[in-house]
Scaffold this active site. Structure first.
Site, short mmCIF file in Angstrom:
data_model
loop_
_atom_site.label_atom_id
_atom_site.label_comp_id
_atom_site.label_asym_id
_atom_site.label_seq_id
_atom_site.Cartn_x
_atom_site.Cartn_y
_atom_site.Cartn_z
N LYS A 14 0.81 -1.23 -0.06
CA LYS A 14 -0.10 -0.05 -0.06
C LYS A 14 0.89 1.35 0.01
O LYS A 14 0.47 2.31 -0.56
CB LYS A 14 -0.86 -0.05 1.07
N GLY A 32 -4.21 0.65 18.12
CA GLY A 32 -2.81 0.29 16.98
C GLY A 32 -2.25 1.45 16.57
O GLY A 32 -2.79 2.74 16.60
N ARG A 41 0.33 -0.44 21.95
CA ARG A 41 1.03 -0.97 22.88
C ARG A 41 2.55 -0.44 23.16
O ARG A 41 3.02 0.06 24.49
CB ARG A 41 1.25 -2.61 22.58
P1 ATR Z 1 -0.48 -3.14 10.18
O1 ATR Z 1 0.13 -2.37 8.97
O2 ATR Z 1 -1.64 -4.38 9.87
O3 ATR Z 1 -1.38 -2.08 11.18
P2 ATR Z 1 1.72 -3.32 11.89
O4 ATR Z 1 2.52 -2.18 11.40
O5 ATR Z 1 2.71 -4.52 11.97
O6 ATR Z 1 0.63 -4.00 11.00
O7 ATR Z 1 1.22 -2.84 13.19
C1 ATR Z 1 0.65 -4.02 14.13
C2 ATR Z 1 0.01 -3.38 15.11
O8 ATR Z 1 -0.59 -4.27 15.96
C3 ATR Z 1 0.83 -2.43 16.32
O9 ATR Z 1 0.19 -1.20 16.43
C4 ATR Z 1 1.10 -3.32 16.98
O10 ATR Z 1 1.64 -2.67 18.31
P3 ATR Z 1 3.35 -2.37 18.65
O11 ATR Z 1 3.40 -1.14 17.73
O12 ATR Z 1 3.36 -2.32 20.07
O13 ATR Z 1 3.96 -3.44 17.91
C5 ATR Z 1 -0.12 -3.93 17.43
N1 ATR Z 1 -0.23 -5.19 18.16
C6 ATR Z 1 -0.02 -6.56 17.71
N2 ATR Z 1 -0.24 -7.26 18.54
C7 ATR Z 1 -0.58 -6.98 19.64
C8 ATR Z 1 -0.93 -7.20 21.10
N3 ATR Z 1 -0.82 -8.69 21.19
N4 ATR Z 1 -1.44 -6.44 21.89
C9 ATR Z 1 -1.43 -5.10 21.57
N5 ATR Z 1 -1.15 -4.55 20.36
C10 ATR Z 1 -0.59 -5.63 19.48
#
Ligand code: ATR
Length: 279
Positions: free
Chosen positions: A65, A126, A151
């Protein structure tokens, strides 16, 4: 016949070809909609080839994207806010990039779920691409408050900074937006809690205070599945309405279809059909 496709890696499970085929049949438009799965370093070449062969437009999915946005000659405000494109349209003027994900979420919340976003307290969980893609269209709905909680708090702050720097969102609306870590979420019940993390994909849930959910809270998981750990958590914590993101998928497709074909298809019928097929 006009040609469209979804491009990504992987795309074999994409439901976009099915959705666009249903849209096209409903409005009697003759078009084809394919799947393209280029190697990671061949995305731009694959887009150029599709266009050279007479392709009219593409939907773009992970992980391309941001690169789709970068290759465009012109882009919509919402694509600039997202820093990413899920829709490309080709014309004699060049490549136009749009991002219909946020509008798809807003349409699902408003039209299908009957949620009032103006004046609402919204919690967005997120800070990755999925979250960034929806912030602009959510702020356009004039919520009282949009909390972006992640997180890793620093990523939520960076997301707000990137939005400010994009120039696509007015400072007034950014002032309704607050970034924090999961443990700093402001007290009180939210009207809408949106899970834009990838937690459901790995079977976990974000560690958020139970007090964000009340009986009238709409809990929305962007992942589409009959149930997800986030949906179960919201139900267990008292939310009477917890839904998955299938409606967002259909509505973002409808926004793309509108850009390409100039009209909105009836999404309710398509959503009903998809739900029936996935039982
Ligand atoms: P995408 O482009 O699909 O949003 P990404 O850039 O990998 O994927 O982001 C994943 C998001 O899910 C992030 O906000 C991540 O939090 P971190 O930035 O702290 O890593 C969040 N995320 C994934 N697993 C999680 C969990 N178990 N609890 C809370 N947040 C989670």
């Amino acid at each position: 016949m006009d040609r469209y496709a979804v491009i990504g890696q992987p795309v074999n499970h994409s439901r976009s070809p099915r959705i666009h085929a249903m849209f096209a049949a409903a409005v009697h438009h003759a078009l084809t909609y394919e799947r393209i799965e280029p190697a990671r370093d061949e995305f731009e070449a694959a887009v150029a080839l599709f266009r050279a062969q007479g392709g009219c437009g593409l939907n773009v999915t992970l992980p391309f994207k941001e690169r789709a946005y970068a290759l465009a000659d012109q882009s919509s405000t919402r694509a600039r806010a997202a820093g990413a494109a899920n829709t490309l349209m080709f014309s004699s003027k060049g490549v136009f990039a749009d991002n219909t994900d946020g509008a798809g979420l807003v349409r699902d919340l408003r039209l299908n779920l009957g949620v009032t976003l103006k004046g609402a307290r919204i919690l967005l969980l997120g800070a990755g691409g999925a979250a960034r893609g929806v912030v602009g269209p959510l702020l356009d709905q004039e919520p009282a408050l949009l909390v972006i909680a992640n997180r890793t708090a620093a990523r939520a702050l960076q997301l707000c900074e990137a939005l400010r720097a994009s120039g696509a969102i007015t400072p007034l609306w950014l002032s309704h937006c607050q970034a924090c870590g999961l443990e700093e979420i402001p007290k009180g019940v939210f009207d809408v809690v949106i899970n834009a993390t990838s937690s459901s994909l790995n079977g976990s849930v974000p560690n958020i205070p139970p007090s964000v959910f009340g009986p009238r809270t709409v809990a929305y998981d962007m992942v589409y599945a009959q149930s997800t750990p986030f949906i179960e958590m919201a139900h267990n914590l008292g939310s009477l309405r917890a839904v998955d993101g299938l409606g967002m998928l259909v509505e973002q497709a409808a926004e793309s279809f509108h850009l390409w074909r100039g009209l909105y298809p009836d999404t309710a019928a398509v959503l009903r059909q998809l739900r029936a097929e996935s039982v």
